[in-house]
Design a protein around this motif. Structure first.
Motif, PDB file in Angstrom:
ATOM      1  N   LYS A  71       0.875  -1.329   0.063  1.00  0.00           N
ATOM      2  CA  LYS A  71       0.058  -0.034   0.058  1.00  0.00           C
ATOM      3  C   LYS A  71       0.737   1.328  -0.200  1.00  0.00           C
ATOM      4  N   VAL A  72       1.855   1.200   0.581  1.00  0.00           N
ATOM      5  CA  VAL A  72       2.952   2.356   0.665  1.00  0.00           C
ATOM      6  C   VAL A  72       3.402   2.562  -0.624  1.00  0.00           C
ATOM      7  N   LEU A  73       3.783   1.604  -1.493  1.00  0.00           N
ATOM      8  CA  LEU A  73       4.313   1.538  -2.717  1.00  0.00           C
ATOM      9  C   LEU A  73       3.499   1.792  -3.797  1.00  0.00           C
ATOM     10  N   LEU A  74       2.068   1.389  -3.542  1.00  0.00           N
ATOM     11  CA  LEU A  74       1.271   1.925  -4.400  1.00  0.00           C
ATOM     12  C   LEU A  74       0.843   3.744  -4.170  1.00  0.00           C
ATOM     13  N   ASN A  75       0.838   3.863  -2.796  1.00  0.00           N
ATOM     14  CA  ASN A  75       0.631   5.166  -2.726  1.00  0.00           C
ATOM     15  C   ASN A  75       1.836   6.302  -3.134  1.00  0.00           C
TER      16      ASN A  75
END
Length: 155
Positions: A82-86
């Protein structure tokens, strides 16, 4: 502190208590026989908490302090994705999603599928150099179907 965190009315009230429980665990309990189990439990709980709160700065900070041997937990991995997507690191997110199994996710497979599709749409948008139309988003998802390894299809 952890027990008090889960009793709070708001995420803002709970977060300092979760941080305090992490600090206590890592300052006094290294030699306790239950340290590894408690660390796994707290990594999972804090990872889920931060994902629900959608506090990406806090997620990034927490990713860095989790001991290496606890970075294989599904909640930690999904938080990292989710951090990577953000951060629009779509290819790295897709690589992780495609390589993991997520056996503990069971009926939450749809969350994993949504992350996969977001990564595929992001990759396509980056290649295009602009936002995708709804048709292009659909094409990106169809051309890059969710891998069978993501979650338990039969839960």
């Amino acid at each position: 502190a952890r027990c008090l965190a889960v009793l709070q009315q708001t995420q803002e009230e709970a977060w300092p208590l979760f941080k305090e429980s992490w600090k206590i665990l890592h300052s006094k309990w290294y030699n306790d026989p239950s340290y590894e189990r408690l660390t796994s439990n707290l990594v999972s709980e804090i990872s889920f908490f931060l994902q629900q709160a959608e506090w990406y700065d806090e997620m990034e900070a927490f990713l860095e302090v989790v001991p290496e041997k606890h970075r294989n937990l599904d909640p930690y991995i999904t938080m990292k994705i989710k951090v990577l997507l953000n951060n629009q690191n779509y290819q790295e997110a897709a690589n992780i999603l495609g390589a993991e199994c997520f056996p503990t996710y069971a009926k939450a497979r749809s969350d994993l599928m949504d992350m996969w599709n977001e990564a595929q749409e992001g990759i396509a948008a980056q290649k295009k150099g602009s936002e995708l139309t709804n048709v292009e988003k659909h094409q990106a998802r169809v051309q890059n179907r969710v891998p069978d390894n993501i979650g338990c299809q039969y839960a």
